[in-house]
Write a protein that holds these residues in place. Structure first.
Motif, PDB file in Angstrom:
ATOM      1  N   SER A 180      31.967  44.915  49.156  1.00 37.54           N
ATOM      2  CA  SER A 180      32.350  44.817  47.744  1.00 37.54           C
ATOM      3  C   SER A 180      31.293  44.112  46.887  1.00 37.54           C
ATOM      4  O   SER A 180      31.078  44.486  45.730  1.00 37.54           O
ATOM      5  CB  SER A 180      33.696  44.109  47.599  1.00 37.54           C
ATOM      6  N   SER A 181      30.639  43.106  47.427  1.00 37.35           N
ATOM      7  CA  SER A 181      29.661  42.359  46.622  1.00 37.35           C
ATOM      8  C   SER A 181      28.424  43.192  46.291  1.00 37.35           C
ATOM      9  O   SER A 181      27.668  42.842  45.371  1.00 37.35           O
ATOM     10  CB  SER A 181      29.240  41.079  47.355  1.00 37.35           C
ATOM     11  N   ALA A 182      28.218  44.286  47.034  1.00 39.36           N
ATOM     12  CA  ALA A 182      27.051  45.135  46.792  1.00 39.36           C
ATOM     13  C   ALA A 182      27.370  46.356  45.937  1.00 39.36           C
ATOM     14  O   ALA A 182      26.483  47.148  45.629  1.00 39.36           O
ATOM     15  CB  ALA A 182      26.458  45.591  48.132  1.00 39.36           C
ATOM     16  N   VAL A 183      28.627  46.518  45.543  1.00 37.92           N
ATOM     17  CA  VAL A 183      29.022  47.655  44.706  1.00 37.92           C
ATOM     18  C   VAL A 183      28.423  47.489  43.313  1.00 37.92           C
ATOM     19  O   VAL A 183      28.432  46.399  42.732  1.00 37.92           O
ATOM     20  CB  VAL A 183      30.570  47.745  44.626  1.00 37.92           C
ATOM     21  N   LYS A 184      27.886  48.572  42.738  1.00 45.52           N
ATOM     22  CA  LYS A 184      27.209  48.518  41.451  1.00 45.52           C
ATOM     23  C   LYS A 184      28.059  49.053  40.300  1.00 45.52           C
ATOM     24  O   LYS A 184      27.964  48.570  39.175  1.00 45.52           O
ATOM     25  CB  LYS A 184      25.893  49.292  41.524  1.00 45.52           C
ATOM     26  N   SER A 185      28.863  50.065  40.571  1.00 45.40           N
ATOM     27  CA  SER A 185      29.660  50.685  39.512  1.00 45.40           C
ATOM     28  C   SER A 185      30.758  49.738  39.029  1.00 45.40           C
ATOM     29  O   SER A 185      31.536  49.206  39.832  1.00 45.40           O
ATOM     30  CB  SER A 185      30.294  51.979  40.025  1.00 45.40           C
ATOM     31  N   ALA A 186      30.833  49.561  37.719  1.00 47.76           N
ATOM     32  CA  ALA A 186      31.870  48.693  37.156  1.00 47.76           C
ATOM     33  C   ALA A 186      33.260  49.246  37.444  1.00 47.76           C
ATOM     34  O   ALA A 186      34.200  48.482  37.711  1.00 47.76           O
ATOM     35  CB  ALA A 186      31.656  48.543  35.649  1.00 47.76           C
ATOM     36  N   ASP A 187      33.400  50.559  37.401  1.00 52.72           N
ATOM     37  CA  ASP A 187      34.707  51.174  37.654  1.00 52.72           C
ATOM     38  C   ASP A 187      35.154  50.945  39.095  1.00 52.72           C
ATOM     39  O   ASP A 187      36.323  50.646  39.351  1.00 52.72           O
ATOM     40  CB  ASP A 187      34.663  52.671  37.360  1.00 52.72           C
ATOM     41  N   VAL A 188      34.217  51.097  40.031  1.00 52.33           N
ATOM     42  CA  VAL A 188      34.562  50.884  41.439  1.00 52.33           C
ATOM     43  C   VAL A 188      34.888  49.417  41.689  1.00 52.33           C
ATOM     44  O   VAL A 188      35.843  49.089  42.390  1.00 52.33           O
ATOM     45  CB  VAL A 188      33.426  51.366  42.363  1.00 52.33           C
ATOM     46  N   LYS A 189      34.105  48.530  41.088  1.00 53.70           N
ATOM     47  CA  LYS A 189      34.384  47.092  41.210  1.00 53.70           C
ATOM     48  C   LYS A 189      35.781  46.762  40.690  1.00 53.70           C
ATOM     49  O   LYS A 189      36.535  46.011  41.307  1.00 53.70           O
ATOM     50  CB  LYS A 189      33.354  46.273  40.433  1.00 53.70           C
ATOM     51  N   GLN A 190      36.123  47.336  39.548  1.00 57.94           N
ATOM     52  CA  GLN A 190      37.436  47.079  38.948  1.00 57.94           C
ATOM     53  C   GLN A 190      38.545  47.569  39.873  1.00 57.94           C
ATOM     54  O   GLN A 190      39.572  46.897  40.029  1.00 57.94           O
ATOM     55  CB  GLN A 190      37.520  47.769  37.590  1.00 57.94           C
ATOM     56  N   SER A 191      38.342  48.722  40.474  1.00 60.76           N
ATOM     57  CA  SER A 191      39.344  49.267  41.384  1.00 60.76           C
ATOM     58  C   SER A 191      39.498  48.399  42.628  1.00 60.76           C
ATOM     59  O   SER A 191      40.614  48.125  43.081  1.00 60.76           O
ATOM     60  CB  SER A 191      38.958  50.698  41.777  1.00 60.76           C
ATOM     61  N   ILE A 192      38.373  47.940  43.168  1.00 67.39           N
ATOM     62  CA  ILE A 192      38.424  47.058  44.338  1.00 67.39           C
ATOM     63  C   ILE A 192      39.169  45.776  43.988  1.00 67.39           C
ATOM     64  O   ILE A 192      40.053  45.317  44.729  1.00 67.39           O
ATOM     65  CB  ILE A 192      37.004  46.734  44.842  1.00 67.39           C
ATOM     66  N   ASP A 193      38.824  45.179  42.842  1.00 64.92           N
ATOM     67  CA  ASP A 193      39.470  43.925  42.427  1.00 64.92           C
ATOM     68  C   ASP A 193      40.975  44.115  42.265  1.00 64.92           C
ATOM     69  O   ASP A 193      41.764  43.239  42.648  1.00 64.92           O
ATOM     70  CB  ASP A 193      38.863  43.425  41.116  1.00 64.92           C
ATOM     71  N   ALA A 194      41.368  45.246  41.697  1.00 66.04           N
ATOM     72  CA  ALA A 194      42.797  45.502  41.490  1.00 66.04           C
ATOM     73  C   ALA A 194      43.528  45.566  42.827  1.00 66.04           C
ATOM     74  O   ALA A 194      44.648  45.051  42.966  1.00 66.04           O
ATOM     75  CB  ALA A 194      42.983  46.804  40.714  1.00 66.04           C
ATOM     76  N   TRP A 195      42.902  46.187  43.824  1.00 67.46           N
ATOM     77  CA  TRP A 195      43.528  46.255  45.153  1.00 67.46           C
ATOM     78  C   TRP A 195      43.532  44.887  45.827  1.00 67.46           C
ATOM     79  O   TRP A 195      44.524  44.481  46.435  1.00 67.46           O
ATOM     80  CB  TRP A 195      42.799  47.274  46.024  1.00 67.46           C
ATOM     81  N   MET A 196      42.424  44.163  45.718  1.00 66.63           N
ATOM     82  CA  MET A 196      42.364  42.867  46.388  1.00 66.63           C
ATOM     83  C   MET A 196      43.322  41.859  45.769  1.00 66.63           C
ATOM     84  O   MET A 196      43.788  40.934  46.451  1.00 66.63           O
ATOM     85  CB  MET A 196      40.929  42.334  46.348  1.00 66.63           C
ATOM     86  N   ASN A 197      43.665  42.069  44.516  1.00 66.31           N
ATOM     87  CA  ASN A 197      44.602  41.156  43.849  1.00 66.31           C
ATOM     88  C   ASN A 197      46.001  41.231  44.428  1.00 66.31           C
ATOM     89  O   ASN A 197      46.788  40.300  44.245  1.00 66.31           O
ATOM     90  CB  ASN A 197      44.645  41.464  42.349  1.00 66.31           C
ATOM     91  N   ILE A 198      46.324  42.333  45.096  1.00 64.85           N
ATOM     92  CA  ILE A 198      47.664  42.441  45.697  1.00 64.85           C
ATOM     93  C   ILE A 198      47.627  42.185  47.200  1.00 64.85           C
ATOM     94  O   ILE A 198      48.650  42.274  47.855  1.00 64.85           O
ATOM     95  CB  ILE A 198      48.317  43.812  45.406  1.00 64.85           C
ATOM     96  N   ARG A 199      46.453  41.863  47.715  1.00 65.92           N
ATOM     97  CA  ARG A 199      46.330  41.685  49.168  1.00 65.92           C
ATOM     98  C   ARG A 199      47.224  40.557  49.669  1.00 65.92           C
ATOM     99  O   ARG A 199      47.824  40.659  50.752  1.00 65.92           O
ATOM    100  CB  ARG A 199      44.876  41.393  49.543  1.00 65.92           C
ATOM    101  N   ASP A 200      47.344  39.492  48.890  1.00 66.35           N
ATOM    102  CA  ASP A 200      48.163  38.347  49.332  1.00 66.35           C
ATOM    103  C   ASP A 200      49.643  38.675  49.381  1.00 66.35           C
ATOM    104  O   ASP A 200      50.427  37.914  49.967  1.00 66.35           O
ATOM    105  CB  ASP A 200      47.939  37.145  48.405  1.00 66.35           C
ATOM    106  N   LEU A 201      50.047  39.785  48.777  1.00 66.75           N
ATOM    107  CA  LEU A 201      51.455  40.168  48.799  1.00 66.75           C
ATOM    108  C   LEU A 201      51.843  40.813  50.119  1.00 66.75           C
ATOM    109  O   LEU A 201      53.024  40.954  50.415  1.00 66.75           O
ATOM    110  CB  LEU A 201      51.764  41.145  47.654  1.00 66.75           C
ATOM    111  N   LEU A 202      50.851  41.210  50.903  1.00 69.94           N
ATOM    112  CA  LEU A 202      51.120  41.940  52.141  1.00 69.94           C
ATOM    113  C   LEU A 202      51.402  40.988  53.297  1.00 69.94           C
ATOM    114  O   LEU A 202      50.948  39.864  53.303  1.00 69.94           O
ATOM    115  CB  LEU A 202      49.929  42.841  52.482  1.00 69.94           C
TER     116      LEU A 202
END
Length: 202
Positions: A180-202
Motif C-alpha cells: 500500500s505504501s508504494a501505490v501511486k494512484s490517488a484513487d487506488v490509495k483512497q480505496s485501500i484506505d476505505a477498506w483498511m478503515n473497516i479492518r478493525d471491525l472484523l
C-alpha cells in the motif's frame, strides 16, 4: 507430475501459451493444495535472496501472474486466495534494489491492489453487516456452538453463513499493507484506505 518438473517445462513455453499448456496437463481435478504448492515454488524462485539471473526472475514473475490468474479464472482457487498470492508476488517485486524492470503491470503496487480489491467477495457495507452478524452469533452461542473437546462433532453450516466470505476479506486485507505504501494512484490509495478503515471491525 512433480511441481518442479512442471515449472521446468513451463519456463520453455511462451507466456501466452502457458495457460493452455497447464490445462492440458492438470493432474485431474487439481486441488487448491496443488495450486498452492505451485505458487509457493514460484514464490521461492523469485526471492531476491537467491541472487538468480534477473532474466530468469522476470520470467518467473510472468509465470506467477499467469498461473495465479489461471487458477482464479478456472475456479481452482477462490478469488481472494488468488488476490492474496498476487499481492505476495507484488510485495516480493518491491524488494529488488535496483528495481526489476519489465514486470507485468499486475505486479505493480497499483495493479496488484486494484486486481485484489476487485475480487473482494463482499462490499464494505456487506462486510460491516456480516461482521455484526458474526459477533452476534458468537455472543448468542450456546455450548453446542463450540467443538466439544475430545469428541466427534459436525459443523453447523447454517450458523456460519457469510463467515467464509468474511475470512476471504480478512485474507486480502492482511496482504494489502505489504504494497500500500508504494501505490501511486490517488484513487487506488483512497480505496485501500476505505477498506483498511473497516479492518478493525472484523
Amino acid at each position: 507430475m512433480e511441481i518442479e518438473n512442471i515449472l521446468y517445462e513451463i519456463r520453455e513455453i511462451p507466456v501466452p501459451d502457458i495457460s493452455r499448456w497447464i490445462l492440458d496437463r492438470l493432474p485431474g481435478e487439481a486441488s487448491p493444495q496443488w495450486w498452492r504448492a505451485v505458487f509457493e515454488s514460484l514464490e521461492t524462485s523469485v526471492s531476491p535472496a537467491r541472487g538468480a539471473d534477473p532474466r530468469q526472475v522476470r520470467r518467473d514473475f510472468e509465470i506467477g501472474v499467469e498461473v495465479v490468474s489461471l487458477a482464479v479464472s478456472t475456479g481452482s482457487v477462490g478469488p481472494a486466495v488468488g488476490a492474496y498470492w498476487m499481492l505476495r508476488l507484488a510485495a516480493i517485486a518491491l524488494r529488488f534494489n535496483p528495481p526489476l524492470g519489465g514486470l507485468p503491470a499486475l505486479l505493480s503496487p497499483d495493479g496488484a491492489a486494484s486486481w485484489a480489491l476487485s475480487r473482494m467477495p463482499l462490499s464494505r457495507d456487506q462486510v460491516i453487516e456480516e461482521s455484526e452478524s458474526r459477533k452476534a452469533a458468537y455472543l448468542a452461542a450456546g455450548d453446542d456452538f463450540y467443538a466439544p473437546v475430545g469428541q466427534d462433532f459436525s459443523v453447523n453450516h447454517e450458523a456460519r453463513t457469510g463467515f467464509p466470505e468474511l475470512q476471504d476479506v480478512e485474507l486480502v486485507l492482511s496482504a494489502l499493507p505489504w504494497i500500500s505504501s508504494a501505490v501511486k494512484s490517488a484513487d487506488v490509495k483512497q480505496s485501500i484506505d476505505a477498506w483498511m478503515n473497516i479492518r478493525d471491525l472484523l
